[in-house]
Design a protein around this motif. Structure first.
Motif, short mmCIF file in Angstrom:
data_model
loop_
_atom_site.label_atom_id
_atom_site.label_comp_id
_atom_site.label_asym_id
_atom_site.label_seq_id
_atom_site.Cartn_x
_atom_site.Cartn_y
_atom_site.Cartn_z
N ALA A 1 0.85 -1.19 0.00
CA ALA A 1 0.00 0.00 0.00
C ALA A 1 0.88 1.24 0.00
CB ALA A 1 -0.90 0.02 1.23
N THR A 2 0.48 2.27 -0.74
CA THR A 2 1.13 3.57 -0.55
C THR A 2 0.41 4.33 0.56
OG1 THR A 2 -0.18 4.66 -2.27
CG2 THR A 2 1.91 3.72 -2.94
N VAL B 1 -3.07 2.14 -4.04
CA VAL B 1 -1.84 1.68 -4.70
C VAL B 1 -1.66 2.39 -6.05
CG1 VAL B 1 -1.53 -0.58 -3.59
CG2 VAL B 1 -3.04 -0.40 -5.57
N HIS C 1 -4.23 -6.45 -7.10
CA HIS C 1 -4.45 -6.08 -5.69
C HIS C 1 -5.90 -6.27 -5.26
CE1 HIS C 1 -4.20 -3.65 -2.00
NE2 HIS C 1 -2.89 -3.64 -2.13
#
Lengths: 89, 467
Positions: B329-330, B340, B355
């Motif tokens: 994950a960002t 993401v 994802h």
């Protein structure tokens, strides 16, 4: 206090900052270049200002090149740069 | 019939390329791909305009597409993933029509149901015969699985196989079959081997990443899902891959015999197959040479199409059989929605890939992420983009503790009983902000740079341009 010479502290590593300080032209100028400028630009400037005022520095050019350092790192780098810049050769 | 065309340009002419068409590409050659750039250069030379590029992924190697957008050759992009270099240009508003993001499962579903119509599919084939039977396991540009290209080849009006290694008819195995191929063209090189697969995928040495990975393995151990028949997917990057290092001894100690490993496959998963931790590998994309070699030689290492991997529109897909998946994950927000697609500044630098498909399919979806990266907290009030909805995310693992989705109370209790460091996600957020400080909100532009289509076809979020 009076900045006697140009000095720097820190690194350009991620999560660190490089702070450069040199004698000014009669006033305090701070330039911040940060990878987190959008989120922390103001807070970085405030932290650096705080350390500068502790040392009563009113005449200097300060360049902050920040790679995402947290506040205690920024302040420590700033303090070290000031202490180096206050020393006469 | 003779399907051979003497050049790429000749094949494109035979396929009747014209303004406004949708042309498709798959990304098994990853950052070593030459084919998309060659096709777009050729189209530009022919004076073609207004193309929509329907690509399973756009990598940094595809930067020349920026120039083709400026010149009007390309006016639309639909993809499942976009690297940071093209992503930056898109976020700065270079394209008038928003990019359409899909997932690895949503894309083949959209193609098979006719929501996406492909005029010409270009299949970059490491090995092919003159009739278009193709695979990815032989030749100088071997990349392994060709799973993402299957729907394109089958459903495009015209399919062109581009290869640099012509084999004798009939090539076997055939990941792409001659029944779906109109033209075959041989070029000097379809890609740069160095950018296609890594020699060996290395496990991270970053202590934070290793701490996260170790904790994630313990979450799996105590989740209740680690039993005979266990199935597992993890990524190739950072802490994700490192989870396998800690999971192996746990499976050994508990004497668990797994059923299959899924996804993009690395040498580590190949080792687990060989050593008997899993009985099969289901492979839609090879990440390193060891995976390519294993797909070529081991009958228990099976190539699957993107549709079989992750499509929500088929009767059953591999992701529906998945026990646990490790995902990155960002950003993750306090409702467990995961971003993401963009970085913390709002610039596009990724995409769903599989994802959201695996999070929806797996019984246990685990997000691994550090509490902060370069002073930016990962847990936020509201993710800049919802790539994967929070109701499909079960656990967040950071270096300082884990958070369990409140909807999974029984799981939370299991992990708490196992003495794992379970916190409320809000507590983890505060923990991070105590160290980093609270970030100011960033301001984004009004224009829409991209729309994110969830695997069911609905628009789950829109990504704004960066100011």
């Amino acid at each position: 206090m009076e900045i006697k010479k140009a000095a720097a502290a820190g690194t350009m590593e991620s999560n660190d900052a490089m702070i450069m300080i040199e004698p000014g032209d009669g006033e305090l100028e701070i330039f911040v270049d940060s990878v987190v400028a959008r989120q922390f630009g103001k807070q970085i400037e405030r932290a650096v200002m705080e350390v500068l005022s502790q040392y009563e520095i009113e005449d200097a050019h300060v360049l902050v090149r920040d790679k995402g350092a947290v506040e205690c790192t920024l302040k420590a780098r700033c303090e070290t740069a000031i202490l180096r810049a206050l020393k006469e050769d | 019939m003779n399907k051979r065309a003497e050049s790429l340009g000749a094949a494109m002419k035979k396929a009747g390329i014209q303004n406004g068409m949708t042309i498709s590409f798959h990304h098994h050659l990853r950052n070593g791909d030459y084919v998309m750039n060659m096709v777009l250069d050729e189209a530009a030379k022919m004076g073609i305009k207004d193309l929509t590029v329907q690509a399973s992924s756009v990598f940094d190697v595809h930067q020349p597409i920026i120039e083709h957008i400026r010149n009007g050759v390309v006016t639309g992009i639909e993809t499942n993933y976009m690297g940071a270099k093209v992503g930056k240009a898109i976020s700065e508003g270079i394209l008038d029509r928003p990019v359409r993001f899909r997932s690895h499962g949503g894309r083949p579903d959209a193609i098979e149901k006719g929501r996406v119509k492909i005029d010409i599919a270009f299949v970059a084939a490491p090995c092919a015969d003159a009739s278009g039977n193709a695979n990815g396991i032989y030749g100088p540009s071997a990349c392994g699985s060709l799973g993402y290209a299957c729907a394109d080849a089958k459903y495009a009006k015209t399919t062109i196989v581009v290869t640099d290694y012509l084999a004798e008819y009939p090539l076997s195995p055939a990941s792409i079959e001659e029944t779906d191929v109109d033209y075959v063209v041989v070029v000097d090189k379809i890609g740069d081997a160095a950018g296609i697969v890594s020699g060996t995928t290395q496990i991270t040495r970053d202590p934070v990443g290793l701490k996260i990975a170790e904790t994630a393995a313990r979450v799996i151990e105590h989740s209740g899902y680690l039993a005979d028949g266990f199935s597992f997917q993890t990524g190739a990057g950072g802490a994700s891959l490192a989870v396998t290092k800690y999971l192996k001894p746990i499976m050994k100690r508990k004497n668990v015999s797994g059923s299959f490993g899924l996804g993009g496959i690395t040498g580590y998963m190949v080792d687990m197959l060989r050593e008997g931790y899993f009985k099969k590998l289901m492979d839609v994309q090879c990440f390193d040479l060891k995976a390519v070699e294993s797909l070529k030689t081991n009958p228990d290492h099976i190539e699957v199409s993107a549709s079989r991997y992750a499509s929500p529109g088929v009767i059953s897909a591999c992701v529906d059989h998945l026990d646990a998946v490790i995902l990155g994950a960002t950003q993750i927000d306090t409702d467990f929605n995961v971003n993401v697609h963009t970085d913390s500044n709002g610039y596009i630098m990724g995409g769903s890939g599989g994802h959201s498909d695996t999070a929806a399919g797996a019984k246990l979806s685990i997000i691994v992420a550090p509490l902060f990266r370069a002073r930016l907290p990962i847990i936020v009030d509201r993710a800049l983009c919802v790539s994967t909805p929070g109701n499909t995310v079960d656990v967040l693992v950071t270096q300082r503790g884990i958070a369990v989705n409140p909807a999974r109370e029984a799981l939370r209790k299991r992990l708490t009983d196992a003495c794992l460091p379970v916190y409320d996600i809000g507590e983890l957020k505060e923990m991070a902000e105590k160290i980093t400080g609270k970030p100011d909100d960033i301001e984004l532009g009004e224009r829409i740079a991209a729309e994110v289509e969830y695997r069911d076809g609905s628009i789950i979020d829109k990504i704004r341009c960066v100011k």
